[in-house]
Motif scaffolding. Structure first.
Motif, mmCIF file in Angstrom:
data_model
loop_
_atom_site.group_PDB
_atom_site.id
_atom_site.type_symbol
_atom_site.label_atom_id
_atom_site.label_comp_id
_atom_site.label_asym_id
_atom_site.label_seq_id
_atom_site.Cartn_x
_atom_site.Cartn_y
_atom_site.Cartn_z
ATOM 1 N N PRO A 113 55.399 36.008 45.586
ATOM 2 C CA PRO A 113 54.887 36.653 44.367
ATOM 3 C C PRO A 113 54.715 35.666 43.229
ATOM 4 C CG PRO A 113 57.201 37.155 44.653
ATOM 5 C CD PRO A 113 56.765 36.458 45.909
ATOM 6 N N ARG A 114 53.730 35.919 42.386
ATOM 7 C CA ARG A 114 53.516 35.065 41.212
ATOM 8 C C ARG A 114 54.704 35.221 40.266
ATOM 9 N NH1 ARG A 114 48.067 34.360 37.754
ATOM 10 N NH2 ARG A 114 47.327 34.150 39.888
ATOM 11 N N PRO A 115 55.289 34.119 39.794
ATOM 12 C CA PRO A 115 56.430 34.236 38.881
ATOM 13 C C PRO A 115 55.986 34.743 37.511
ATOM 14 C CG PRO A 115 55.766 31.948 39.102
ATOM 15 C CD PRO A 115 54.948 32.716 40.104
ATOM 16 N N CYS A 116 56.944 35.285 36.785
ATOM 17 C CA CYS A 116 56.662 35.723 35.418
ATOM 18 C C CYS A 116 56.461 34.498 34.529
ATOM 19 C CB CYS A 116 57.818 36.566 34.882
ATOM 20 S SG CYS A 116 58.088 38.112 35.779
ATOM 21 N N ALA A 117 55.801 34.714 33.412
ATOM 22 C CA ALA A 117 55.607 33.623 32.458
ATOM 23 C C ALA A 117 56.960 33.153 31.949
ATOM 24 C CB ALA A 117 54.734 34.087 31.305
ATOM 25 N N PRO A 118 57.176 31.839 31.851
ATOM 26 C CA PRO A 118 58.463 31.351 31.359
ATOM 27 C C PRO A 118 58.617 31.623 29.871
ATOM 28 C CG PRO A 118 56.923 29.542 31.610
ATOM 29 C CD PRO A 118 56.250 30.754 32.186
ATOM 30 N N ALA A 119 59.852 31.766 29.457
ATOM 31 C CA ALA A 119 60.126 31.939 28.028
ATOM 32 C C ALA A 119 59.886 30.614 27.317
ATOM 33 C CB ALA A 119 61.566 32.397 27.830
ATOM 34 N N ALA A 120 59.241 30.671 26.168
ATOM 35 C CA ALA A 120 58.956 29.467 25.389
ATOM 36 C C ALA A 120 59.469 29.656 23.971
ATOM 37 C CB ALA A 120 57.455 29.183 25.378
ATOM 38 N N GLY A 121 60.152 28.639 23.464
ATOM 39 C CA GLY A 121 60.754 28.768 22.146
ATOM 40 C C GLY A 121 59.992 28.084 21.040
ATOM 41 N N GLY A 122 58.842 27.480 21.376
ATOM 42 C CA GLY A 122 58.101 26.741 20.376
ATOM 43 C C GLY A 122 57.321 27.634 19.442
ATOM 44 N N SER A 123 56.752 27.028 18.402
ATOM 45 C CA SER A 123 55.998 27.789 17.405
ATOM 46 C C SER A 123 54.490 27.694 17.609
ATOM 47 C CB SER A 123 56.360 27.290 15.999
ATOM 48 O OG SER A 123 56.127 25.895 15.899
ATOM 49 N N LEU A 124 54.044 26.909 18.605
ATOM 50 C CA LEU A 124 52.623 26.825 18.928
ATOM 51 C C LEU A 124 52.437 27.057 20.420
ATOM 52 C CD1 LEU A 124 51.243 23.666 17.045
ATOM 53 C CD2 LEU A 124 50.733 26.054 16.546
ATOM 54 N N SER A 125 51.359 27.758 20.767
ATOM 55 C CA SER A 125 51.009 27.909 22.182
ATOM 56 C C SER A 125 49.767 27.075 22.465
ATOM 57 C CB SER A 125 50.756 29.379 22.523
ATOM 58 O OG SER A 125 49.740 29.919 21.697
ATOM 59 N N VAL A 126 49.806 26.346 23.579
ATOM 60 C CA VAL A 126 48.721 25.448 23.967
ATOM 61 C C VAL A 126 48.268 25.822 25.367
ATOM 62 C CG1 VAL A 126 47.997 23.055 24.268
ATOM 63 C CG2 VAL A 126 49.762 23.620 22.585
#
Length: 256
Positions: free
Chosen positions: A13-26
């Motif tokens: 199965p495709r994994p869930c999106a990882p948690a990210a703690g940053g303030s910008l998404s790229v």
């Protein structure tokens, strides 16, 4: 031909999106030959107007392609988007995409980094960004053979780097969008044959380019005064292949 209902068992199965703690998404996005110029069969694209046009072959197809890109980019909602396989014109391909995004999402939602034509190929890399969250710091920089002889820009598309600043925190990061040589055609004429080790055509060409990329980014090519950098795009190499090993040896960390 099945005669009973088919039962499927998901083994990977495709994994869930990882948690990210940053303030910008790229995000990095291959737009699969997005050309603002409709392909009529004439060699009228590229910086010298002598390359084939690889995009849609009718205005109806261009509209379909544009609608799909706007939908996907809008859903991602990334602050910075590195694009691969854009038509290599001054700004028409990026302007068309930004206009469509802003028409769908609201005026001023996205803008593009104006780097003009890049290299000699029919396609180039580029950047979109959301001005509300990510501001530009200085001018973009380009890595090609004139910058480092290890970077063969007859095979690899030149790299585009831009420093961005998070609007509320003033934190900076330099993002480099790449499109290194594919494995689809050989580089034997450059002394880089497929040696049968599983890494395919042009492995040495990509590895040299990766080493040049690492040194270039470590030299702060945009004059940002900040050491944070992020390599994105299509490196045409898997995680354990030589180009990625070269980046790791230079101190870069895989986000995987």
């Amino acid at each position: 031909m099945p005669t009973d209902p088919v039962q499927f068992e998901s083994m990977n199965p495709r994994p869930c999106a990882p948690a990210a703690g940053g303030s910008l998404s790229v995000a990095s996005f291959n737009v699969l030959n997005f050309f603002s110029t409709v392909d009529t069969g004439a060699d009228s694209c590229g910086p010298a107007d002598n390359s084939g046009c690889r995009g849609a072959d009718s205005t109806a197809e261009l509209d379909r392609q544009l609608d799909k890109l706007v939908s996907a980019i809008g859903i991602m909602d990334a602050d910075i988007v590195g694009l691969v396989e854009l038509e290599n014109n001054a700004d028409a391909s990026l302007q068309l995409l930004v206009d469509a995004l802003n028409s769908a999402l609201g005026a001023g939602t996205y803008d593009y980094v104006d780097a003009g034509t890049i290299g000699t190929d029919a396609i180039k890399v580029g950047f979109l960004y959301q001005p509300a969250t990510a501001g530009l710091v200085g001018a973009p920089a380009i890595l090609d053979a004139s910058t480092d002889a290890r970077f063969n820009d007859d095979r690899n598309r030149p790299v585009l780097a831009q420093t961005f600043e998070q609007v509320t925190t003033n934190a900076r990061v330099t993002v480099a969008i790449n499109h290194l040589k594919s494995k689809g055609s050989p580089c034997t004429d450059d002394g880089d044959p497929n040696v049968g080790d599983g890494q395919g055509n042009c492995n040495l060409t990509r590895t040299r380019a990766a080493a040049a990329l690492a040194d270039w980014l470590l030299s702060d090519p945009t004059g940002s005064g900040d050491a944070d950098s992020l390599i994105i795009g299509d490196l045409n190499a898997y995680l354990l292949e030589d180009p990625l090993a070269a980046l790791k040896s230079a101190g870069f960390v895989s986000l995987l």
